[in-house]
Design a protein around this motif. Structure first.
Motif, PDB file in Angstrom:
ATOM      1  N   SER A 101      78.919 -40.365  -6.730  1.00 38.93           N
ATOM      2  CA  SER A 101      78.625 -40.605  -8.141  1.00 38.93           C
ATOM      3  C   SER A 101      79.352 -41.864  -8.612  1.00 38.93           C
ATOM      4  CB  SER A 101      79.006 -39.378  -8.967  1.00 38.93           C
ATOM      5  OG  SER A 101      80.220 -38.846  -8.519  1.00 38.93           O
ATOM      6  N   GLY A 102      79.735 -42.737  -7.691  1.00 36.27           N
ATOM      7  CA  GLY A 102      80.403 -43.981  -8.047  1.00 36.27           C
ATOM      8  C   GLY A 102      81.882 -43.907  -7.744  1.00 36.27           C
ATOM      9  N   ALA A 103      82.477 -45.079  -7.502  1.00 40.73           N
ATOM     10  CA  ALA A 103      83.903 -45.103  -7.197  1.00 40.73           C
ATOM     11  C   ALA A 103      84.691 -44.830  -8.464  1.00 40.73           C
ATOM     12  CB  ALA A 103      84.281 -46.458  -6.622  1.00 40.73           C
ATOM     13  N   PHE A 104      85.770 -44.091  -8.343  1.00 40.33           N
ATOM     14  CA  PHE A 104      86.607 -43.862  -9.520  1.00 40.33           C
ATOM     15  C   PHE A 104      88.082 -43.787  -9.157  1.00 40.33           C
ATOM     16  CE2 PHE A 104      87.381 -39.264  -9.023  1.00 40.33           C
ATOM     17  CZ  PHE A 104      86.344 -38.903  -8.161  1.00 40.33           C
ATOM     18  N   GLY A 105      88.912 -44.042 -10.177  1.00 38.82           N
ATOM     19  CA  GLY A 105      90.358 -44.010  -9.979  1.00 38.82           C
ATOM     20  C   GLY A 105      90.909 -42.721 -10.542  1.00 38.82           C
ATOM     21  N   ILE A 106      91.945 -42.183  -9.910  1.00 36.10           N
ATOM     22  CA  ILE A 106      92.553 -40.953 -10.391  1.00 36.10           C
ATOM     23  C   ILE A 106      93.999 -41.249 -10.771  1.00 36.10           C
ATOM     24  CG2 ILE A 106      93.096 -38.551  -9.858  1.00 36.10           C
ATOM     25  CD1 ILE A 106      90.972 -38.798  -7.570  1.00 36.10           C
ATOM     26  N   LEU A 107      94.340 -40.956 -12.014  1.00 34.01           N
ATOM     27  CA  LEU A 107      95.714 -41.081 -12.500  1.00 34.01           C
ATOM     28  C   LEU A 107      96.203 -39.676 -12.825  1.00 34.01           C
ATOM     29  CD1 LEU A 107      95.197 -44.143 -14.803  1.00 34.01           C
ATOM     30  CD2 LEU A 107      96.735 -44.064 -12.839  1.00 34.01           C
ATOM     31  N   PRO A 108      97.506 -39.478 -13.009  1.00 32.18           N
ATOM     32  CA  PRO A 108      97.970 -38.137 -13.380  1.00 32.18           C
ATOM     33  C   PRO A 108      97.238 -37.625 -14.626  1.00 32.18           C
ATOM     34  CG  PRO A 108      99.826 -39.514 -12.823  1.00 32.18           C
ATOM     35  CD  PRO A 108      98.624 -40.380 -12.755  1.00 32.18           C
ATOM     36  N   LYS A 109      97.054 -36.331 -14.691  1.00 30.71           N
ATOM     37  CA  LYS A 109      96.339 -35.664 -15.793  1.00 30.71           C
ATOM     38  C   LYS A 109      94.876 -36.064 -15.881  1.00 30.71           C
ATOM     39  CE  LYS A 109      99.980 -34.089 -18.713  1.00 30.71           C
ATOM     40  NZ  LYS A 109     100.780 -34.235 -19.907  1.00 30.71           N
ATOM     41  N   HIS A 110      94.307 -36.367 -14.758  1.00 28.37           N
ATOM     42  CA  HIS A 110      92.872 -36.634 -14.704  1.00 28.37           C
ATOM     43  C   HIS A 110      92.162 -35.315 -14.986  1.00 28.37           C
ATOM     44  CE1 HIS A 110      88.962 -37.581 -12.885  1.00 28.37           C
ATOM     45  NE2 HIS A 110      89.298 -38.857 -12.977  1.00 28.37           N
ATOM     46  N   VAL A 111      90.973 -35.406 -15.570  1.00 30.45           N
ATOM     47  CA  VAL A 111      90.220 -34.182 -15.835  1.00 30.45           C
ATOM     48  C   VAL A 111      89.835 -33.561 -14.483  1.00 30.45           C
ATOM     49  CG1 VAL A 111      88.085 -35.517 -16.071  1.00 30.45           C
ATOM     50  CG2 VAL A 111      88.225 -33.231 -17.039  1.00 30.45           C
ATOM     51  N   PRO A 112      89.947 -32.230 -14.358  1.00 30.76           N
ATOM     52  CA  PRO A 112      89.610 -31.616 -13.069  1.00 30.76           C
ATOM     53  C   PRO A 112      88.176 -31.939 -12.666  1.00 30.76           C
ATOM     54  CG  PRO A 112      90.692 -30.027 -14.469  1.00 30.76           C
ATOM     55  CD  PRO A 112      90.453 -31.246 -15.318  1.00 30.76           C
ATOM     56  N   THR A 113      87.995 -32.275 -11.419  1.00 35.80           N
ATOM     57  CA  THR A 113      86.642 -32.582 -10.968  1.00 35.80           C
ATOM     58  C   THR A 113      86.496 -32.371  -9.464  1.00 35.80           C
ATOM     59  OG1 THR A 113      84.877 -34.211 -11.057  1.00 35.80           O
ATOM     60  CG2 THR A 113      87.061 -35.046 -10.580  1.00 35.80           C
ATOM     61  N   LEU A 114      85.256 -32.350  -9.041  1.00 38.24           N
ATOM     62  CA  LEU A 114      84.936 -32.305  -7.616  1.00 38.24           C
ATOM     63  C   LEU A 114      84.040 -33.500  -7.323  1.00 38.24           C
ATOM     64  CD1 LEU A 114      83.742 -28.614  -7.111  1.00 38.24           C
ATOM     65  CD2 LEU A 114      86.015 -29.520  -6.769  1.00 38.24           C
ATOM     66  N   ALA A 115      84.200 -34.083  -6.149  1.00 38.88           N
ATOM     67  CA  ALA A 115      83.296 -35.161  -5.782  1.00 38.88           C
ATOM     68  C   ALA A 115      83.174 -35.214  -4.280  1.00 38.88           C
ATOM     69  CB  ALA A 115      83.814 -36.487  -6.318  1.00 38.88           C
ATOM     70  N   VAL A 116      82.078 -35.813  -3.846  1.00 36.00           N
ATOM     71  CA  VAL A 116      81.839 -35.959  -2.407  1.00 36.00           C
ATOM     72  C   VAL A 116      82.080 -37.416  -2.044  1.00 36.00           C
ATOM     73  CG1 VAL A 116      80.169 -35.653  -0.569  1.00 36.00           C
ATOM     74  CG2 VAL A 116      80.124 -34.133  -2.536  1.00 36.00           C
ATOM     75  N   LEU A 117      82.922 -37.629  -1.047  1.00 34.48           N
ATOM     76  CA  LEU A 117      83.272 -38.999  -0.654  1.00 34.48           C
ATOM     77  C   LEU A 117      82.108 -39.666   0.053  1.00 34.48           C
ATOM     78  CD1 LEU A 117      86.788 -38.687   1.010  1.00 34.48           C
ATOM     79  CD2 LEU A 117      86.274 -39.814  -1.124  1.00 34.48           C
ATOM     80  N   ARG A 118      81.983 -40.972  -0.194  1.00 36.69           N
ATOM     81  CA  ARG A 118      81.045 -41.741   0.614  1.00 36.69           C
ATOM     82  C   ARG A 118      81.885 -42.651   1.504  1.00 36.69           C
ATOM     83  NH1 ARG A 118      77.089 -44.917  -1.994  1.00 36.69           N
ATOM     84  NH2 ARG A 118      77.363 -46.425  -0.332  1.00 36.69           N
ATOM     85  N   PRO A 119      81.304 -43.205   2.556  1.00 37.75           N
ATOM     86  CA  PRO A 119      82.103 -44.067   3.410  1.00 37.75           C
ATOM     87  C   PRO A 119      82.680 -45.235   2.612  1.00 37.75           C
ATOM     88  CG  PRO A 119      79.806 -43.968   4.177  1.00 37.75           C
ATOM     89  CD  PRO A 119      79.959 -42.978   3.102  1.00 37.75           C
ATOM     90  N   GLY A 120      83.920 -45.503   2.765  1.00 41.12           N
ATOM     91  CA  GLY A 120      84.542 -46.583   2.017  1.00 41.12           C
ATOM     92  C   GLY A 120      86.047 -46.503   2.101  1.00 41.12           C
ATOM     93  N   VAL A 121      86.689 -47.307   1.269  1.00 42.12           N
ATOM     94  CA  VAL A 121      88.141 -47.415   1.336  1.00 42.12           C
ATOM     95  C   VAL A 121      88.785 -46.619   0.206  1.00 42.12           C
ATOM     96  CG1 VAL A 121      90.095 -48.989   1.273  1.00 42.12           C
ATOM     97  CG2 VAL A 121      87.980 -49.675   2.396  1.00 42.12           C
ATOM     98  N   VAL A 122      89.709 -45.742   0.554  1.00 44.49           N
ATOM     99  CA  VAL A 122      90.507 -45.026  -0.433  1.00 44.49           C
ATOM    100  C   VAL A 122      91.804 -45.798  -0.596  1.00 44.49           C
ATOM    101  CG1 VAL A 122      91.792 -42.915  -0.896  1.00 44.49           C
ATOM    102  CG2 VAL A 122      89.532 -42.794   0.157  1.00 44.49           C
TER     103      VAL A 122
END
Lengths: 206, 296
Positions: A101-122
């Motif tokens: 669903s697009g690349a996104f950044g996670i900071l502390p207190k991010h809203v709880p979510t689930l996502a499926v990784l696509r090939p790429g750089v973490v």
């Protein structure tokens, strides 16, 4: 059926193969009591992307990270792959992940979510500002309500271990496989391999 | 009366001597054959122990890497408080064993958990997938109709993610729409101990109706489906790793005990062998001496 979505496609191709295999040996697909036999590491379901990633990795490096207990509004990251554990409940500052669903950044207190990784750089930014870039082939991201984050990858390797020429080689091999693929199943598999190889090349050159 | 008894006694005495002679000669040979075979068995169990010790070291190292993976996969189900639906009782049990035996109670432990569950009321809604021939062997005679599929060729090589992915695909295409379930596996604690443990399985419907799922953002059915497929594969991978490690450690202990027991048997047999040999020599001497004495 053959969407170019990573995991669903992966599992579905395997499913499709299983049906083919069952169908070809005369076992009705809908029979509940089917005995499934497989041999380890046979080429029945060639998970091309694994091979691609492995080809791209020429050396492995051992890393150790100190454990730290998460507190308050800190974010505890568990980043593990089938081959290795990168972070185990370690507090970090920021994580950037590529997802379907697009690349996104996670900071502390991010809203709880689930996502499926696509090939790429973490990209993981540790508390001391150190950045580490890790290539993942596929997997899941879970952000929980206690700010803990689980990144589970099928296979992952640090970016600096990826050899660009090997990746390029893998890409051309995957492309030729895609063009020579005869049926839909092989096409879907090759398409995944190309997608992963493209991402590896992009990551290795960038 | 005396006349009648005496021949009988005589006859018996002769028979005993003959019998003893035969037995002594025979036992000497028999004991040495037995001794040899026990020694060979000991060699085999000893080398099996060495092999499983090497495999165990590797399995433990890999397990250490897989632990955070498995814990991470389960965390979501705990955090989101996913529970089995009340109205749908269909359950799926996955027995994580392997094809290889001679490893203590590893396989029976897992099968026993499932057998106990199947002997309780409500078992007609339970289906079982056996991973490894051992659990199938134990369960198929009494609970064969509960088994929907069997996976074998497990345990020869260390489990990989690919194996887990294939197994996950087989579970998803088994045609059995379970509402909840469990993966029963052996959780490795230390070299000498392991315990049966389980990981939860849920259907997509159960996850979608979880009370705390609403706090999770940007979810659609596709994401949940893909997420659950992957998490099933990761949980299976983790359970396989735990099982493989417990199995190797348990086999190591079992083979160590077998070697020790064989050693004890060898000691006893050697003692009997020497004693018998000495007895034979003594008797032969007595025969010679008494023969010579009779001539004088």
């Amino acid at each position: 059926m053959f969407q170019r979505r990573y995991l669903a496609t992966m599992l579905r191709t395997v499913i499709c193969q299983k049906k083919l295999v069952l169908g070809s040996c005369g076992v009705p697909k809908d029979r509940i009591c089917n005995y499934i036999f497989w041999t380890k590491r046979n080429t029945l379901s060639k998970m091309a992307f694994r091979g691609v990633l492995r080809m791209g990795v020429r050396k492995l490096q051992v890393r150790n990270f100190a454990d730290a207990a998460p507190k308050g509004d800190e974010m505890a990251l568990t980043f593990a792959a089938g081959n290795k554990v990168f972070y185990d409940k370690q507090v970090v500052r920021q994580i950037d992940v590529p997802s379907f669903s697009g690349a996104f950044g996670i900071l502390p207190k991010h809203v709880p979510t689930l996502a499926v990784l696509r090939p790429g750089v973490v990209t993981v930014v540790e508390n001391d500002g150190k950045q580490s870039k890790i290539f993942v082939s596929s997997g899941t991201v879970t952000v929980n309500d206690d700010s803990s984050v689980q990144v589970l990858a099928e296979e992952a390797h640090p970016l600096e271990n990826i050899d660009r020429s090997a990746a390029q080689e893998a890409l051309s091999k995957a492309q030729s496989e895609l063009s020579s693929a005869s049926n839909e199943k092989a096409k879907a598999e090759a398409a995944i391999a190309v997608e992963v190889a493209e991402e590896i090349v992009k990551a290795a050159s960038g | 009366m005396l006349g009648r008894v005496a021949p009988g006694v005589c006859g018996q005495a002769v028979a005993v001597v003959n019998h003893q002679q035969n037995r002594n000669m025979a036992t000497l040979k028999a004991i040495s054959i037995r001794l040899k075979s026990v020694k060979n068995i000991q060699k085999i169990t000893q080398s099996m122990k060495m092999v499983s010790a090497a495999k165990y070291t590797r399995a433990e190292r890999e397990l250490k890497a897989a632990r955070p993976y498995g814990e991470g996969a389960v965390q979501f189900y705990e955090r989101a408080e996913v529970a089995a639906p009340e109205d749908d009782k269909k359950e799926l049990y996955i027995a994580m064993t392997s094809d290889r035996g001679l490893c203590g109670a590893v396989h029976t432990g897992v099968s026993k958990v499932i057998r106990n569950r199947l002997s309780e009321p409500g078992a007609e809604n339970i289906k079982v997938i056996c991973v490894g021939d051992k659990s199938r062997g134990i369960l198929q005679r009494l609970y064969g109709k509960h088994i929907i599929s069997v996976a074998n060729e497990i345990g020869r090589l260390p489990p990989t993610f690919q194996d887990a992915a294939k197994l996950a695909a087989a579970v998803l295409t088994s045609g059995y729409e379970f509402a909840s379930g469990k993966i029963i596996y052996n959780k490795f604690k230390s070299v000498v101990s392991y315990a049966q443990s389980d990981l939860p399985l849920y259907s997509q419907k159960a996850v979608e109706s979880a009370p705390k799922l609403a706090i999770y953002d940007s979810l659609d059915a596709d994401v949940i489906q893909s997420y659950m497929e992957f998490s099933l594969a990761s949980m299976l991978f983790y359970a396989m790793k735990e099982g493989a490690c417990s199995e190797q450690s348990s086999r190591m202990t079992a083979m160590d005990n077998a070697s020790k027991n064989a050693g004890e048997m060898i000691d006893k047999l050697t003692l009997t062998f020497n004693r018998t040999r000495q007895a034979v020599i003594t008797r032969e001497l007595i025969e010679i001496i008494s023969g010579a004495a009779a001539l004088d």
